[in-house]
Design a protein around this motif. Structure first.
Motif, PDB file in Angstrom:
ATOM      1  N   ASP A   4      10.313  13.433 -71.410  1.00 58.61           N
ATOM      2  CA  ASP A   4      11.034  13.635 -70.160  1.00 58.61           C
ATOM      3  C   ASP A   4      11.897  14.897 -70.230  1.00 58.61           C
ATOM      4  O   ASP A   4      12.498  15.193 -71.261  1.00 58.61           O
ATOM      5  N   ARG A   5      11.959  15.595 -69.114  1.00 59.96           N
ATOM      6  CA  ARG A   5      12.859  16.741 -68.958  1.00 59.96           C
ATOM      7  C   ARG A   5      13.534  16.573 -67.610  1.00 59.96           C
ATOM      8  O   ARG A   5      12.882  16.321 -66.597  1.00 59.96           O
ATOM      9  N   HIS A   6      14.814  16.679 -67.564  1.00 59.35           N
ATOM     10  CA  HIS A   6      15.574  16.545 -66.309  1.00 59.35           C
ATOM     11  C   HIS A   6      16.038  17.934 -65.888  1.00 59.35           C
ATOM     12  O   HIS A   6      17.187  18.311 -66.096  1.00 59.35           O
ATOM     13  N   ASN A   7      15.133  18.699 -65.297  1.00 63.26           N
ATOM     14  CA  ASN A   7      15.403  20.090 -64.944  1.00 63.26           C
ATOM     15  C   ASN A   7      15.546  20.324 -63.444  1.00 63.26           C
ATOM     16  O   ASN A   7      15.650  21.477 -63.016  1.00 63.26           O
ATOM     17  N   ALA A   8      15.551  19.273 -62.658  1.00 61.97           N
ATOM     18  CA  ALA A   8      15.685  19.443 -61.213  1.00 61.97           C
ATOM     19  C   ALA A   8      17.000  20.161 -60.897  1.00 61.97           C
ATOM     20  O   ALA A   8      18.059  19.832 -61.416  1.00 61.97           O
ATOM     21  N   GLY A   9      16.910  21.191 -60.071  1.00 64.29           N
ATOM     22  CA  GLY A   9      18.087  21.932 -59.649  1.00 64.29           C
ATOM     23  C   GLY A   9      18.570  22.988 -60.631  1.00 64.29           C
ATOM     24  O   GLY A   9      19.526  23.705 -60.357  1.00 64.29           O
ATOM     25  N   LYS A  10      17.931  23.088 -61.789  1.00 69.13           N
ATOM     26  CA  LYS A  10      18.310  24.098 -62.780  1.00 69.13           C
ATOM     27  C   LYS A  10      17.498  25.369 -62.538  1.00 69.13           C
ATOM     28  O   LYS A  10      16.351  25.296 -62.100  1.00 69.13           O
ATOM     29  N   PRO A  11      18.089  26.530 -62.808  1.00 69.06           N
ATOM     30  CA  PRO A  11      17.346  27.771 -62.566  1.00 69.06           C
ATOM     31  C   PRO A  11      16.117  27.889 -63.463  1.00 69.06           C
ATOM     32  O   PRO A  11      16.154  27.527 -64.635  1.00 69.06           O
ATOM     33  N   LYS A  12      15.041  28.384 -62.889  1.00 66.43           N
ATOM     34  CA  LYS A  12      13.791  28.589 -63.623  1.00 66.43           C
ATOM     35  C   LYS A  12      13.807  30.012 -64.184  1.00 66.43           C
ATOM     36  O   LYS A  12      13.282  30.948 -63.584  1.00 66.43           O
ATOM     37  N   LEU A  13      14.440  30.182 -65.332  1.00 70.65           N
ATOM     38  CA  LEU A  13      14.589  31.500 -65.934  1.00 70.65           C
ATOM     39  C   LEU A  13      13.249  32.134 -66.285  1.00 70.65           C
ATOM     40  O   LEU A  13      13.139  33.356 -66.395  1.00 70.65           O
ATOM     41  N   SER A  14      12.222  31.328 -66.422  1.00 73.03           N
ATOM     42  CA  SER A  14      10.896  31.894 -66.725  1.00 73.03           C
ATOM     43  C   SER A  14      10.407  32.793 -65.591  1.00 73.03           C
ATOM     44  O   SER A  14       9.580  33.680 -65.830  1.00 73.03           O
ATOM     45  N   LEU A  15      10.925  32.611 -64.374  1.00 71.27           N
ATOM     46  CA  LEU A  15      10.524  33.467 -63.258  1.00 71.27           C
ATOM     47  C   LEU A  15      10.949  34.914 -63.502  1.00 71.27           C
ATOM     48  O   LEU A  15      10.253  35.848 -63.115  1.00 71.27           O
ATOM     49  N   VAL A  16      12.072  35.096 -64.162  1.00 71.60           N
ATOM     50  CA  VAL A  16      12.559  36.441 -64.469  1.00 71.60           C
ATOM     51  C   VAL A  16      11.605  37.133 -65.440  1.00 71.60           C
ATOM     52  O   VAL A  16      11.367  38.337 -65.345  1.00 71.60           O
ATOM     53  N   LEU A  17      11.047  36.376 -66.346  1.00 66.43           N
ATOM     54  CA  LEU A  17      10.160  36.950 -67.364  1.00 66.43           C
ATOM     55  C   LEU A  17       8.856  37.486 -66.785  1.00 66.43           C
ATOM     56  O   LEU A  17       8.140  38.221 -67.453  1.00 66.43           O
ATOM     57  N   GLU A  18       8.549  37.139 -65.550  1.00 65.44           N
ATOM     58  CA  GLU A  18       7.332  37.635 -64.916  1.00 65.44           C
ATOM     59  C   GLU A  18       7.420  39.127 -64.621  1.00 65.44           C
ATOM     60  O   GLU A  18       6.401  39.783 -64.436  1.00 65.44           O
ATOM     61  N   ALA A  19       8.628  39.673 -64.591  1.00 65.27           N
ATOM     62  CA  ALA A  19       8.828  41.116 -64.357  1.00 65.27           C
ATOM     63  C   ALA A  19       8.892  41.819 -65.711  1.00 65.27           C
ATOM     64  O   ALA A  19       9.861  42.487 -66.049  1.00 65.27           O
ATOM     65  N   ARG A  20       7.838  41.667 -66.487  1.00 64.73           N
ATOM     66  CA  ARG A  20       7.873  42.094 -67.892  1.00 64.73           C
ATOM     67  C   ARG A  20       8.038  43.589 -68.079  1.00 64.73           C
ATOM     68  O   ARG A  20       8.688  44.026 -69.018  1.00 64.73           O
ATOM     69  N   HIS A  21       7.506  44.406 -67.183  1.00 65.97           N
ATOM     70  CA  HIS A  21       7.649  45.855 -67.329  1.00 65.97           C
ATOM     71  C   HIS A  21       9.101  46.274 -67.075  1.00 65.97           C
ATOM     72  O   HIS A  21       9.652  47.103 -67.804  1.00 65.97           O
ATOM     73  N   ALA A  22       9.697  45.696 -66.048  1.00 69.83           N
ATOM     74  CA  ALA A  22      11.107  45.989 -65.749  1.00 69.83           C
ATOM     75  C   ALA A  22      12.002  45.495 -66.876  1.00 69.83           C
ATOM     76  O   ALA A  22      12.958  46.183 -67.270  1.00 69.83           O
TER      77      ALA A  22
END
Length: 150
Positions: A4-22
């Motif tokens: 179980d992971r209780h991550n509802a409402g927590k920021p999805k920091l992995s979205l930032v990693l999608e801008a890998r060149h920047a």
């Protein structure tokens, strides 16, 4: 079966990693800064306007057609990103260093607001028209009254 992971409402920091060149560019700017100042020197706190000024200089250089910062050799847009991150972080972690408006107010209070001290106007070539009164620049219109004469 996954745990179980209780991550509802927590920021999805992995979205930032999608801008890998920047992020790679930002990392190079941070590496340059770590060598010039020391790693994470900025985390000690910086005046908010100093960070905004750095960000603005790099953005202005980029908009003027200059791609790379002469000192670091890195892209101006990567410096913009890093300074935006610094500003977002220090705004949250060092609110006591928020000097927005403070510097401008002190500067305005120290300058004579008599029209001749401000110099000729682009709209009124040669001199200020008689009867022109200038108001404070913060919280008041720049021109509070003006008599028009034939």
């Amino acid at each position: 079966m996954a745990g179980d992971r209780h991550n509802a409402g927590k920021p999805k920091l992995s979205l930032v990693l999608e801008a890998r060149h920047a992020l790679a560019g930002a990392a190079r700017v941070l590496e340059f800064g770590a060598t010039k100042y020391s790693r994470a020197n900025w985390r000690k706190g910086l005046k908010h306007t100093e960070v905004a000024d750095c960000l603005s200089r790099h953005l202005a250089a980029y908009l003027a057609g200059e791609d790379r910062d002469e000192e670091s050799g890195e892209l101006h847009i990567d410096h913009v990103l890093v300074n935006a991150l610094f500003l977002a972080e220090v705004a949250r972690t060092h609110p006591g260093l928020d000097d927005r408006g403070i510097t401008a107010a002190k500067a305005i209070d120290s300058v004579s607001m008599d029209p001749p001290a401000l110099g000729p106007s682009l709209y009124f070539p040669g001199s200020w028209p008689e009867g022109l009164k200038v108001g404070k620049l913060i919280g008041a219109p720049a021109v509070t009254s003006m008599e028009l004469r034939d």
